[in-house]
Structure formats: structure tokens, C-alpha cells
Design a protein around this motif. Structure first.
Motif, PDB file in Angstrom:
ATOM      1  N   ALA A  64      24.552   4.575  13.537  1.00  0.00           N
ATOM      2  CA  ALA A  64      23.833   3.856  14.598  1.00  0.00           C
ATOM      3  C   ALA A  64      22.495   3.432  14.035  1.00  0.00           C
ATOM      4  CB  ALA A  64      23.653   4.732  15.830  1.00  0.00           C
ATOM      5  N   ILE A  65      22.082   2.221  14.360  1.00  0.00           N
ATOM      6  CA  ILE A  65      20.810   1.726  13.838  1.00  0.00           C
ATOM      7  C   ILE A  65      20.150   0.814  14.872  1.00  0.00           C
ATOM      8  CG2 ILE A  65      21.869  -0.284  12.691  1.00  0.00           C
ATOM      9  CD1 ILE A  65      19.885   0.254  10.359  1.00  0.00           C
ATOM     10  N   GLN A  66      18.858   0.997  15.026  1.00  0.00           N
ATOM     11  CA  GLN A  66      18.078   0.194  15.977  1.00  0.00           C
ATOM     12  C   GLN A  66      17.539  -1.041  15.268  1.00  0.00           C
ATOM     13  OE1 GLN A  66      17.646   1.018  19.246  1.00  0.00           O
ATOM     14  NE2 GLN A  66      18.889   2.873  18.975  1.00  0.00           N
ATOM     15  N   ILE A  67      17.714  -2.194  15.923  1.00  0.00           N
ATOM     16  CA  ILE A  67      17.283  -3.465  15.335  1.00  0.00           C
ATOM     17  C   ILE A  67      16.413  -4.211  16.337  1.00  0.00           C
ATOM     18  CG2 ILE A  67      18.034  -5.639  14.295  1.00  0.00           C
ATOM     19  CD1 ILE A  67      20.785  -4.283  13.909  1.00  0.00           C
ATOM     20  N   ARG A  68      15.344  -4.791  15.847  1.00  0.00           N
ATOM     21  CA  ARG A  68      14.514  -5.687  16.668  1.00  0.00           C
ATOM     22  C   ARG A  68      14.415  -7.009  15.918  1.00  0.00           C
ATOM     23  NH1 ARG A  68       8.979  -6.972  17.679  1.00  0.00           N
ATOM     24  NH2 ARG A  68       8.576  -7.257  19.917  1.00  0.00           N
ATOM     25  N   THR A  69      14.989  -8.059  16.478  1.00  0.00           N
ATOM     26  CA  THR A  69      15.079  -9.319  15.749  1.00  0.00           C
ATOM     27  C   THR A  69      15.024 -10.518  16.690  1.00  0.00           C
ATOM     28  OG1 THR A  69      16.429 -10.591  14.187  1.00  0.00           O
ATOM     29  CG2 THR A  69      17.613  -9.265  15.821  1.00  0.00           C
ATOM     30  N   LYS A  70      14.549 -11.630  16.149  1.00  0.00           N
ATOM     31  CA  LYS A  70      14.613 -12.907  16.858  1.00  0.00           C
ATOM     32  C   LYS A  70      15.828 -13.724  16.414  1.00  0.00           C
ATOM     33  CE  LYS A  70       9.579 -13.397  17.373  1.00  0.00           C
ATOM     34  NZ  LYS A  70       8.399 -14.245  17.058  1.00  0.00           N
ATOM     35  N   ASN A  71      16.479 -13.274  15.375  1.00  0.00           N
ATOM     36  CA  ASN A  71      17.578 -14.044  14.795  1.00  0.00           C
ATOM     37  C   ASN A  71      18.857 -13.891  15.612  1.00  0.00           C
ATOM     38  OD1 ASN A  71      15.851 -14.763  12.676  1.00  0.00           O
ATOM     39  ND2 ASN A  71      16.433 -12.950  11.491  1.00  0.00           N
ATOM     40  N   SER A  72      19.726 -14.860  15.476  1.00  0.00           N
ATOM     41  CA  SER A  72      21.005 -14.809  16.180  1.00  0.00           C
ATOM     42  C   SER A  72      22.100 -14.161  15.342  1.00  0.00           C
ATOM     43  CB  SER A  72      21.449 -16.224  16.579  1.00  0.00           C
ATOM     44  OG  SER A  72      21.580 -17.033  15.418  1.00  0.00           O
ATOM     45  N   SER A  73      21.776 -13.851  14.055  1.00  0.00           N
ATOM     46  CA  SER A  73      22.752 -13.164  13.209  1.00  0.00           C
ATOM     47  C   SER A  73      22.022 -12.229  12.253  1.00  0.00           C
ATOM     48  CB  SER A  73      23.599 -14.175  12.416  1.00  0.00           C
ATOM     49  OG  SER A  73      22.798 -14.863  11.474  1.00  0.00           O
ATOM     50  N   ILE A  74      22.752 -11.269  11.756  1.00  0.00           N
ATOM     51  CA  ILE A  74      22.209 -10.313  10.795  1.00  0.00           C
ATOM     52  C   ILE A  74      23.195 -10.173   9.656  1.00  0.00           C
ATOM     53  CG2 ILE A  74      20.867  -8.987  12.482  1.00  0.00           C
ATOM     54  CD1 ILE A  74      23.148  -6.948  12.542  1.00  0.00           C
ATOM     55  N   LYS A  75      22.703  -9.685   8.502  1.00  0.00           N
ATOM     56  CA  LYS A  75      23.579  -9.424   7.368  1.00  0.00           C
ATOM     57  C   LYS A  75      23.821  -7.931   7.264  1.00  0.00           C
ATOM     58  CE  LYS A  75      24.399 -10.521   2.520  1.00  0.00           C
ATOM     59  NZ  LYS A  75      23.899 -11.236   1.313  1.00  0.00           N
ATOM     60  N   PRO A  81      29.423   4.900  -3.598  1.00  0.00           N
ATOM     61  CA  PRO A  81      29.718   4.854  -5.042  1.00  0.00           C
ATOM     62  C   PRO A  81      31.199   4.872  -5.393  1.00  0.00           C
ATOM     63  CG  PRO A  81      28.722   6.963  -4.412  1.00  0.00           C
ATOM     64  CD  PRO A  81      28.547   6.040  -3.272  1.00  0.00           C
ATOM     65  N   GLU A  82      32.071   5.374  -4.499  1.00  0.00           N
ATOM     66  CA  GLU A  82      33.497   5.466  -4.797  1.00  0.00           C
ATOM     67  C   GLU A  82      34.301   4.307  -4.211  1.00  0.00           C
ATOM     68  OE1 GLU A  82      34.912   7.523  -6.782  1.00  0.00           O
ATOM     69  OE2 GLU A  82      33.257   8.913  -7.125  1.00  0.00           O
ATOM     70  N   TYR A  83      33.630   3.362  -3.546  1.00  0.00           N
ATOM     71  CA  TYR A  83      34.338   2.274  -2.875  1.00  0.00           C
ATOM     72  C   TYR A  83      33.714   0.930  -3.246  1.00  0.00           C
ATOM     73  CZ  TYR A  83      36.313   5.935   0.099  1.00  0.00           C
ATOM     74  OH  TYR A  83      36.971   7.043   0.571  1.00  0.00           O
ATOM     75  N   TYR A  84      34.526  -0.117  -3.137  1.00  0.00           N
ATOM     76  CA  TYR A  84      33.985  -1.460  -3.310  1.00  0.00           C
ATOM     77  C   TYR A  84      33.058  -1.778  -2.133  1.00  0.00           C
ATOM     78  CZ  TYR A  84      37.500  -2.219  -6.926  1.00  0.00           C
ATOM     79  OH  TYR A  84      38.259  -2.108  -8.058  1.00  0.00           O
ATOM     80  N   PRO A  85      31.915  -2.397  -2.400  1.00  0.00           N
ATOM     81  CA  PRO A  85      30.980  -2.715  -1.298  1.00  0.00           C
ATOM     82  C   PRO A  85      31.568  -3.773  -0.370  1.00  0.00           C
ATOM     83  CG  PRO A  85      30.251  -3.726  -3.340  1.00  0.00           C
ATOM     84  CD  PRO A  85      31.411  -2.835  -3.705  1.00  0.00           C
ATOM     85  N   LEU A  86      31.059  -3.781   0.830  1.00  0.00           N
ATOM     86  CA  LEU A  86      31.496  -4.739   1.845  1.00  0.00           C
ATOM     87  C   LEU A  86      30.254  -5.353   2.456  1.00  0.00           C
ATOM     88  CD1 LEU A  86      33.817  -5.908   3.592  1.00  0.00           C
ATOM     89  CD2 LEU A  86      33.511  -3.950   5.110  1.00  0.00           C
ATOM     90  N   GLU A  87      30.228  -6.660   2.556  1.00  0.00           N
ATOM     91  CA  GLU A  87      29.087  -7.309   3.196  1.00  0.00           C
ATOM     92  C   GLU A  87      29.539  -8.560   3.922  1.00  0.00           C
ATOM     93  OE1 GLU A  87      26.652 -10.004   0.246  1.00  0.00           O
ATOM     94  OE2 GLU A  87      26.918  -8.026  -0.702  1.00  0.00           O
ATOM     95  N   GLY A  88      28.745  -8.899   4.927  1.00  0.00           N
ATOM     96  CA  GLY A  88      29.056 -10.084   5.713  1.00  0.00           C
ATOM     97  C   GLY A  88      28.027 -10.288   6.804  1.00  0.00           C
ATOM     98  N   ASN A  89      28.064 -11.456   7.396  1.00  0.00           N
ATOM     99  CA  ASN A  89      27.138 -11.783   8.474  1.00  0.00           C
ATOM    100  C   ASN A  89      27.772 -11.483   9.829  1.00  0.00           C
ATOM    101  OD1 ASN A  89      25.056 -12.782   6.788  1.00  0.00           O
ATOM    102  ND2 ASN A  89      26.193 -14.707   6.538  1.00  0.00           N
ATOM    103  N   ILE A  90      26.976 -10.970  10.716  1.00  0.00           N
ATOM    104  CA  ILE A  90      27.435 -10.674  12.072  1.00  0.00           C
ATOM    105  C   ILE A  90      26.627 -11.529  13.035  1.00  0.00           C
ATOM    106  CG2 ILE A  90      27.662  -8.911  13.854  1.00  0.00           C
ATOM    107  CD1 ILE A  90      27.839  -6.844  11.620  1.00  0.00           C
TER     108      ILE A  90
END
Length: 617
Positions: A64-75, A81-90
Motif C-alpha cells: 500500500a502506498i500513499q500518493i499525492r499527485t496532479k497527474n492523471s497517470s503514474i508509472k 532480484p530473482e524476477y524480471y522487473p515489471l513496469e508500466g503506466n497506470i
């Protein structure tokens, strides 16, 4: 590489399309690819504009993470270390509640994930009278935990290889070996035959001059012993065995006595003439902050005159800490084996008091230069929140600056109360005889009560000293008032082994060596006195998977929540865990140890391994 974005939970507080910054709580869970096995310790990074926020997944794979943003999307970036990284825009959609569930693909797909939890085993207790006690002999003795005897030592009338073979065959021995210099034979009993029967047959054998058990020997420094006092009520004190005190006492008794450890017990009047306390009381420094006098003695008439007072509270607390032990009388105290002085400081008048009396009592303890302060009471006003200028805050700060460890009852109202609520004070919660947390000590996570000790329940309470005049001198009670003195006594044992250790280091050691009560709340831990006095935290554990066919070895390292993992080829392994109490790089009596044979099959991932360390005999 497959990336799976199933669902995302985002709690929105307003429209994100506006220029006004919005508060968002992003939660989710991370799993091992194509399984329901959570990934523990994955790094979660959120980038929104120029800001970077981060957290890690918990034991159940959630975050769980608290976010304060004006943007309509986040990365979103997920790494391990044992897994391939995963990234994307939400994209943050206004007015919707969503949830994300992610899967990570392992880098070594040919191997199998084997994971689990490591901890100390909880001591086994059994019913004894009204209370519980460890399944140990109640006589006063040092004794090792012996393995089953299987051999006898034989001196024949005539020593020879042929004679040994004949004796072994006639007795049905499983095997034998010769010792030429002393002209002795060692015989191993046959399976299914009791060692006593085998010995009796050997003693009646016409070719044998003498026969006896082939007992094991070891050096005293390497023998895991328990020290059991001869106090007749010890079998009622389940609470002492529950925190590994019999093992800790043995280690303490091996060390030379240091200077006295001075413990100020801020409480009610006490029975200063109690035969099971008097030897360990320092009445020269005793003080009554309520009456501003030296009078600290409790008396039967006071209890008889009080409608709700059935216990000499201060006497009971003092007994838990430092009842005179191994004296063929009464009960045992936590701080047995060290040079301890208990200084009664009365701050409760008729078992209740005022903040001014408490403040005066703390300053008196500071003036007396004590090592430890025990406070088995709480300020029950729910609106009491003292600021840094409050006189009580200043008193607590004065004690902390002097290096005094302060232990206090967390409170019996399922919420953390002052003085235990001060960060400079060790707040002590209670556990029951079955190692559960009673309702009265079930604090919310926000209260951050992390150290627990036996406090009991109405059905299985804590047995300790009470008024010796007009009564039996002993009584049952339960509550966090009973838990705090266990922590104070444990701190005294630690202090005696290292006079230079700081109060902060003692508190950290009690937590790092504590036993996790509930792995859904790994921050809550039961005091383990043996691990504390031997300085053997779980972080020191060496976890090894040894392939029984190839002898290949794979290691794992526990994280702060005691989770471990390894990716293994298929095979049969001996899983071992070892904490070296003697620091000699060997497995000796007194070390913490565990072993179990496990089978690893391709693709059969598991997160259910459980290592429960025992004291090696």
C-alpha cells in the motif's frame, strides 16, 4: 516474458483531472507467475512527475502506498532480484475504485521456489496444578537433554577379539567395538530391547567381569543445560518456562557475578518482610513518593479496608522480577543468578495514584542512579496526550538521558496508554499461557506495541508473591502489570552479561530475539531470554539446503520479518538452520538448530516451509 495486469485498487478523494493535487491510496498484491504464492520483499516504485515514492511487499505479497499527485497517470515499477522487473503506466480514472494484481516471472524458470518462515520454537508447556510449567524435573539440578542410550561398556574376564565376538553373539548385540589399551568392549543393544534389560543380561553373563552404561560426556561449556530451581511453587509458574528462562539461567550461572543491577519498582506498598523477597530488597534507598517518606511496607489491614483491593500489587510485581530463588521456599524470580537490588518506590496510594507522585518517583529513581525502572500501571484517561513541556515528559526524558531502561505495562484496555506510550519507554503487552494475545492486550497496529511477555488470563494467571501476614504470601493475578516485570527482569539479565550495553540496545535485542506470536503481525514478539542473553537473533541464522545426492549446497537469508526463500533444482535436500551461540563455527550443545528432509519437484513451488529452531542438546 508475460506481464499480467489483472486489477488495480485505487481509492480516489476527488477528480484527478483538475489542477488541484489529489490524494490516492494505491494497493495491490504481487504473485509468483502462474501461482497463488505471494512474492515477499518486492520493491514497488511509483513515479509521478518529478516525485519518486517506494515501498515493499509484505509477507502476504501485498503493498500500500500513499500518493499525492496532479497527474492523471503514474508509472509503476516492480522489482525483485530473482524476477524480471515489471513496469508500466497506470491511468488514474476519476470516480472509480480499482485494484491491481500482478505476477512476476522468475529469472530461473527451471528451478523451483521454496520459501517459508524461520523462528524460534515456542517452549512446550504442560498443566501443573492450577498453572502451567515446562516439562522439566522440579528438583534443583543442572542436567543435559540426553539422547537415548544404546550402548554398554563391558570388561571381560579374558580380552580378545574372539571373546568379544562370542559375548556379542550370545547377548544378541547389534554391533561391538574394541578398546585394546583399557581392554574394554562396547556393545550396542539390539533393536527393540530396552537398555536396562540389555545391561542386566550383560551383568549376568559368565564371561563378563563388569558392565555399565556407556554414558555420553561433553565439556560444560558446550552442554545445553537447563537450571531448575527447587522452589516448591515453581511448577505453578508457567510464565518462566514460556520465555526460555531455565536455559537463560544456566548461561547466567556460568558467568561471574558483576556489580548489582539496580531495579526501581514504581508501584504500591510492598511486603518488605516477605521471606521470598527480603534478601533482594534495597530498603535503604526505598522511598514513598506519595507520603514523601521512607515508609514502603504494605500491611494486611490496608487490604482488608479496601473494597476492591485483594492483592498487594507491588509485592506481586517485585516477586516476578526478583523473588529469592532456589531457597526451598515459595516461587522463583526472573532475575535469578545475578546480583540484583530491587528498590521499592511507592507512587500508588491504595493501588491508585496521581501523575505528580509518578513524576516524583521517576526523579527519585534517576537520583538513585538505577539501571531499570518498572512501571506496572497506566494513566487511563484516553485524552491524556502530554506534550514536550509536560512535567511527566520531562521526567521520562531525564531518566532516558541517564541511560535508564524503563519498562511499563502497555495497558489493559486494548489501547496503548502512558507512560508506556512514550517512545523512550519499553511498552510491554501480555500473552496468555497458550501464547495467544488476550483481548485486553490486543492493541491496534498503530499503537506499535512490539514486545510481549506472559500476563495470563483469568483461567491461567501469573503466580507470584503477596502479603505474607494475614495470608498465604502468594497469589494469582493477570494483566499487563504482570507482563512488564518479566521484561524488566529479562533486561536485568542482559545488563548483567554486558554492563556497557545501552537501554536502547537492550530493547532492540529483546525484540530481535523475540518469538513472533502471529506471523500476520510479525512485529509483535514474545521475549526469549535465552536468545537474548546468548545474543543469538534470527538474523544470525545460517539456512542451508544440501542436495543429498550431489552434496551441492544452497543458502538462504531471513529478512527482518523472518521470511526466507531459495530457487532450487529438483532433488531431495536436507534443510538445516543453525545459530552459533558459542561462535566457534561448530554445532554444539546450546546452539539453535533445525533440520528436515524435503523433496523438491519441478514446478511444485511452495511458500509453506516452517523452520522452528530448538536448543541443540
Amino acid at each position: 516474458m508475460k506481464k499480467l495486469l489483472i486489477l488495480l485498487v485505487i481509492l480516489l478523494t476527488g477528480c484527478l483531472g483538475s489542477q488541484q493535487a489529489q490524494h490516492v491510496t494505491l494497493t495491490g498484491v504481487i504473485y509468483h507467475h502462474d501461482t497463488a504464492i505471494p512474492i515477499v520483499g518486492a520493491d514497488i516504485t511509483i513515479r509521478t512527475g518529478n516525485r519518486i515514492l517506494s515501498t515493499r511487499t509484505e509477507l502476504d505479497g501485498t503493498f500500500a502506498i500513499q500518493i499525492r499527485t496532479k497527474n492523471s497517470s503514474i508509472k509503476l515499477i516492480v522489482e525483485h532480484p530473482e524476477y524480471y522487473p515489471l513496469e508500466g503506466n497506470i491511468r488514474l480514472k476519476p470516480g472509480m475504485q480499482e485494484h491491481i494484481v500482478l505476477e512476476l516471472e522468475p529469472k530461473r524458470i527451471e528451478r523451483t521456489l521454496m520459501a517459508g518462515i524461520i523462528d524460534y520454537a515456542l517452549p512446550e508447556l504442560h498443566i501443573a496444578g492450577r498453572g502451567l510449567a515446562a516439562a522439566l524435573d522440579s528438583s534443583s539440578a543442572l542436567y543435559p537433554v540426553e539422547a537415548e542410550l544404546t550402548e554398554i561398556l563391558v570388561e571381560p574376564y579374558t580380552y580378545s577379539e574372539a571373546e568379544a565376538a562370542a559375548i556379542a553373539e550370545s547377548l544378541g548385540a547389534e554391533s561391538y567395538r574394541l578398546y585394546p589399551a583399557p581392554r574394554l568392549i562396547v556393545l550396542t543393544k539390539p533393536a527393540g530391547t530396552a537398555i536396562d534389560e540389555f545391561l542386566a543380561a550383560a551383568r549376568n553373563h559368565p564371561l563378563i567381569l563388569h558392565a555399565d552404561l556407556n554414558l555420553s560426556i561433553s565439556t560444560a561449556a558446550q552442554t545445553a543445560l537447563t537450571l531448575i530451581p527447587n522452589d516448591p511453587y515453581y511448577d505453578k509458574q508457567w510464565n518462566l518456562a514460556a520465555i526460555y528462562l531455565p536455559h537463560a539461567w544456566q548461561r547466567i550461572h556460568e558467568q561471574p557475578n558483576q556489580r548489582p543491577i539496580r531495579i526501581a519498582v514504581l508501584d504500591s506498598l510492598i511486603d518488605t518482610n516477605h521471606p521470598d523477597l527480603k534478601q533482594n530488597l534495597n530498603l535503604t534507598d526505598a522511598y514513598n513518593a506519595v507520603k514523601q517518606s521512607k515508609t514502603v511496607s504494605d500491611y494486611a489491614g490496608r487490604l482488608n479496608n479496601q473494597e476492591h483491593t485483594l492483592l498487594s500489587h507491588g509485592t506481586h510485581v517485585c516477586g516476578i522480577i526478583a523473588a529469592v530463588t532456589d531457597n526451598h521456599a515459595g516461587v522463583a524470580g526472573t532475575a535469578w543468578g545475578i546480583n540484583v537490588e530491587v528498590i521499592p518506590i511507592v507512587v500508588l496510594n491504595e493501588d491508585s495514584g496521581t501523575i505528580s507522585d509518578l513524576i516524583a518517583g521517576i526523579y527519585q529513581a534517576v537520583e538513585l542512579d538505577v539501571d531499570i525502572i518498572n512501571m506496572s500501571f497506566a494513566i487511563t484517561d484516553p485524552f491524556f496526550e502530554p506534550d514536550h513541556k509536560h512535567p511527566l515528559t520531562k521526567a521520562v526524558n531525564a531518566a532516558a538521558e541517564r541511560g535508564i531502561l524503563m519498562a511499563a505495562a502497555a495497558g489493559n484496555y486494548a489501547r496503548l496508554l502512558y507512560p508506556a506510550k512514550y517512545p523512550q519507554v519499553v511498552a510491554v503487552g501480555a500473552v496468555a499461557h497458550d501464547y495467544s494475545i488476550p483481548d485486553y492486550s490486543a492493541y491496534p497496529a498503530a499503537d506499535q506495541v512490539t514486545i510481549f511477555a506472559p500476563g495470563g488470563t483469568k483461567s491461567e494467571q501469573i503466580f507470584s508473591t503477596d502479603l505474607s501476614t494475614g495470608g498465604s504470601g502468594y497469589a494469582y493475578a493477570h494483566g499487563t502489570s504482570m507482563a512488564a516485570p518479566h521484561a524488566a527482569g529479562a533486561a536485568a539479565l542482559i545488563k548483567a552479561t554486558d554492563p556497557n550495553i545501552t537501554s536502547g540496545e537492550i530493547e532492540q535485542l529483546l525484540w530481535e530475539t523475540g518469538i513472533i506470536i502471529d506471523h500476520e503481525q510479525p512485529q509483535k514478539r514474545l521475549i526469549n531470554t535465552y536468545a537474548a542473553v546468548t545474543r543469538t537473533p534470527i538474523a544470525n541464522a545460517v539456512i542451508t539446503f544440501r542436495d543429498l545426492d550431489s552434496a551441492s549446497k544452497f543458502s538462504a537469508v531471513p529478512d527482518p520479518n523472518r521470511y526466507f526463500y531459495q530457487f532450487l533444482p529438483s532433488g531431495t535436500y536436507l534443510l538445516t538452520a543453525h545459530i552459533d551461540a558459542d561462535q566457534n563455527q561448530k554445532l554444539n550443545s546450546g546452539d539453535w538448530y533445525f533440520e528436515q528432509e524435503i523433496t523438491v519437484e519441478a514446478g511444485q513451488h511452495s511458500s509453506d516451509l516452517e523452520i522452528l529452531l530448538q536448543i541443540y542438546p
